[in-house]
Design an enzyme around this catalytic site. Structure first.
Site, PDB file in Angstrom:
ATOM      1  N   ARG A 145       0.840  -1.212   0.000  1.00 24.95           N
ATOM      2  CA  ARG A 145       0.000   0.000   0.000  1.00 24.95           C
ATOM      3  C   ARG A 145       0.870   1.254   0.000  1.00 24.95           C
ATOM      4  O   ARG A 145       0.559   2.233  -0.671  1.00 24.95           O
ATOM      5  CB  ARG A 145      -0.951  -0.023   1.212  1.00 24.95           C
ATOM      6  CG  ARG A 145      -2.006   1.076   1.160  1.00 24.95           C
ATOM      7  CD  ARG A 145      -3.083   0.906   2.204  1.00 24.95           C
ATOM      8  NE  ARG A 145      -2.576   1.058   3.562  1.00 24.95           N
ATOM      9  CZ  ARG A 145      -3.309   0.898   4.664  1.00 24.95           C
ATOM     10  NH1 ARG A 145      -4.584   0.560   4.573  1.00 24.95           N
ATOM     11  NH2 ARG A 145      -2.784   1.047   5.865  1.00 24.95           N
ATOM     12  N   LYS A 180      -2.652   6.881   0.923  1.00 25.45           N
ATOM     13  CA  LYS A 180      -2.472   7.216   2.352  1.00 25.45           C
ATOM     14  C   LYS A 180      -1.416   8.317   2.416  1.00 25.45           C
ATOM     15  O   LYS A 180      -0.229   8.078   2.622  1.00 25.45           O
ATOM     16  CB  LYS A 180      -2.064   5.968   3.132  1.00 25.45           C
ATOM     17  CG  LYS A 180      -2.294   6.091   4.615  1.00 25.45           C
ATOM     18  CD  LYS A 180      -2.220   4.751   5.298  1.00 25.45           C
ATOM     19  CE  LYS A 180      -2.075   4.859   6.797  1.00 25.45           C
ATOM     20  NZ  LYS A 180      -3.151   5.545   7.497  1.00 25.45           N
ATOM     21  N   GLU A 221     -16.068   6.287   5.801  1.00 24.53           N
ATOM     22  CA  GLU A 221     -15.152   5.732   6.797  1.00 24.53           C
ATOM     23  C   GLU A 221     -14.946   6.758   7.894  1.00 24.53           C
ATOM     24  O   GLU A 221     -15.410   7.891   7.791  1.00 24.53           O
ATOM     25  CB  GLU A 221     -13.804   5.359   6.162  1.00 24.53           C
ATOM     26  CG  GLU A 221     -13.059   6.545   5.565  1.00 24.53           C
ATOM     27  CD  GLU A 221     -11.677   6.194   5.028  1.00 24.53           C
ATOM     28  OE1 GLU A 221     -11.095   5.201   5.461  1.00 24.53           O
ATOM     29  OE2 GLU A 221     -11.195   6.949   4.163  1.00 24.53           O
TER      30      GLU A 221
HETATM   31  C1  LIG Z   1      -8.569   7.187   6.865  1.00 21.74           C
HETATM   32  C2  LIG Z   1      -8.282   5.807   7.348  1.00 21.74           C
HETATM   33  N1  LIG Z   1      -9.187   4.841   7.118  1.00 21.74           N
HETATM   34  C3  LIG Z   1      -8.984   3.579   7.539  1.00 21.74           C
HETATM   35  C4  LIG Z   1      -7.835   3.220   8.223  1.00 21.74           C
HETATM   36  C5  LIG Z   1      -7.639   1.805   8.658  1.00 21.74           C
HETATM   37  O1  LIG Z   1      -6.689   1.155   7.842  1.00 21.74           O
HETATM   38  P1  LIG Z   1      -5.776  -0.027   8.375  1.00 21.74           P
HETATM   39  O2  LIG Z   1      -6.685  -1.091   8.857  1.00 21.74           O
HETATM   40  O3  LIG Z   1      -4.984  -0.444   7.193  1.00 21.74           O
HETATM   41  O4  LIG Z   1      -4.928   0.541   9.470  1.00 21.74           O
HETATM   42  C6  LIG Z   1      -6.863   4.203   8.477  1.00 21.74           C
HETATM   43  C7  LIG Z   1      -5.624   3.863   9.173  1.00 21.74           C
HETATM   44  O5  LIG Z   1      -4.652   3.549   8.548  1.00 21.74           O
HETATM   45  C8  LIG Z   1      -7.082   5.517   8.019  1.00 21.74           C
HETATM   46  O6  LIG Z   1      -6.185   6.474   8.236  1.00 21.74           O
END
Ligand SMILES: Cc1ncc(COP(=O)(O)O)c(C=O)c1O
Length: 286
Positions: A52, A151, A184
Site C-alpha cells: 500500500r 495514504k 469511513e
Molecule cells: C482514513 C483511514 N481509514 C482507515 C484506516 C484503517 O486502515 P488499516 O486497517 O490499514 O490501518 C486508516 C488507518 O490507517 C485511516 O487512516
C-alpha cells in the site's frame, strides 16, 4: 539512550530526528505514510502495508529510494534497537527538500523515517463496553479530487472530522462521502451488523482500503458470517444491531452509540465479539 528513529539509513536519537523546513512534506503535506503493528515480535501483514505504501507513492509519482525488502529490514533494525515486541510502527516517506515552488521538481530525493513506539489507541474499557462516535458534518474528500486510497500526509480532511469528534466528547467521527453514503472514520473503517449480516461500505464509496478491514472480511468468510460490501446511509447506522470500527491502531473497537443514538441494546454484540476474538487469535497466532 531513549527511543531511536530510523532516518534515511541511520538510527538517530529521537531528539535528533528532524525534518527540514524545506521538505515538501512540511510545506505542502507532500508525502505518504503507513501505520503498522508488531505483535509478539512479528510485524502483522507487513507485505500488504508495504504494498500500500508503494502504491500510494506511485500514485503521487514519488520514488521511494529503497526496496520493500530494505524497508522491511529497516523496520526490524528499528524495533530491535528499541527492544520492542508489541508496538506501533510509523513509516513516512516525504517528498524531500526543495524550493518553495509547489511543484516537486526540485525535490531530488525522498526522505524516509521510521518511528516505533508502544501504543494504546483507546481506553481498554471501551473495548469491553463500546465507544460512542458521531457522524461528522465534513464529508470525505471526493475520490476524483484526491483519492482516499492514497495514504498521504494530507490528513486535514480527517483532522477536521476528528475535531468534531473531540468537540462532541467522543472517540471517532464517521464521514459520509460526497454522495451522502457512509464512507469511513478519520483513522478507521466502519462495519455494521444487521439481521445477522455483516456490512461495510465498498471500495467505490471512496475509502482507504484498510488492511484490518480486509482481515475482518477474511475472518467473516472463515467463520461463515454472511458479509457484503454495500452502500450505507446514516439511517442504516442508526438502525444497526451492532457496529464496530477497524484499524491497525484501534484493531476492532465496538461502537455503542452514534450521534447519541444507542446501537442495538448498547452492549457489544455477539458477532462483534466473535470477530474480536478471532482477530486476537489471528494477530497472535497468524
Ligand atoms: C482514513 C483511514 N481509514 C482507515 C484506516 C484503517 O486502515 P488499516 O486497517 O490499514 O490501518 C486508516 C488507518 O490507517 C485511516 O487512516
Amino acid at each position: 539512550m531513549g527511543n531511536v528513529v530510523w532516518m534515511d539509513g541511520s538510527l538517530v536519537p529521537q531528539e535528533q530526528a528532524k525534518v527540514s523546513v524545506f521538505d515538501h512534506a512540511v510545506l505542502y503535506g507532500d508525502g505518504v505514510f503507513e501505520g503498522l503493528r508488531q505483535y509478539s515480535g512479528k510485524v502483522f501483514r507487513q507485505r500488504e502495508h508495504l504494498q500500500r505504501l508503494f502504491d500510494s507513492a506511485k500514485a503521487i509519482k514519488l520514488q521511494i529510494p529503497y526496496t520493500p525488502e530494505q524497508l522491511a529490514q529497516a523496520i526490524e533494525q528499528t524495533l530491535a534497537a528499541n527492544k520492542l515486541q508489541n508496538s506501533y510502527i510509523r513509516l513516512v516517506v516525504t517528498r524531500g527538500v526543495g524550493t518553495l515552488e509547489v511543484g516537486p521538481t526540485t525535490c531530488t530525493r525522498a526522505g524516509v523515517f521510521i518511528i516505533t513506539d508502544k501504543i494504546q489507541m483507546y481506553a481498554p474499557e471501551m473495548y469491553a463496553t463500546g465507544m460512542a462516535i458521531i457522524t461528522a458534518s465534513v464529508v470525505r474528500t471526493a475520490p476524483a479530487a484526491l483519492s482516499p486510497k492514497i495514504k498521504s500526509l494530507n490528513y486535514l480532511n480527517n483532522i477536521l472530522a476528528k475535531l468534531e469528534a473531540i468537540d462532541a466528547g467522543v472517540g471517532e467521527a464517521v464521514m459520509l462521502n460526497h454522495l451522502g453514503y457512509v464512507c469511513e472514520c478519520t483513522g478507521d473503517n466502519i462495519f455494521i451488523v444487521r439481521h445477522g449480516e455483516l456490512l461495510t461500505p465498498p471500495e467505490e464509496s471512496g475509502l482507504l482500503l484498510g488492511i484490518t478491514r480486509q482481515v475482518v472480511l477474511e475472518l467473516a468468510a472463515k467463520l461463515a458470517i454472511p458479509n457484503r460490501q454495500a452502500n450505507l446511509m446514516r439511517t442504516d447506522l442508526y438502525t444497526a444491531d451492532e457496529c464496530f470500527l477497524t484499524g491497525t491502531g484501534a484493531e476492532i473497537i465496538p461502537v455503542n452509540a452514534i450521534d447519541r443514538r444507542t446501537i442495538g441494546d448498547g452492549t457489544v454484540g455477539p458477532i462483534t465479539k466473535q470477530l474480536m476474538d478471532a482477530f486476537h487469535q489471528c494477530v497472535n497466532g497468524r
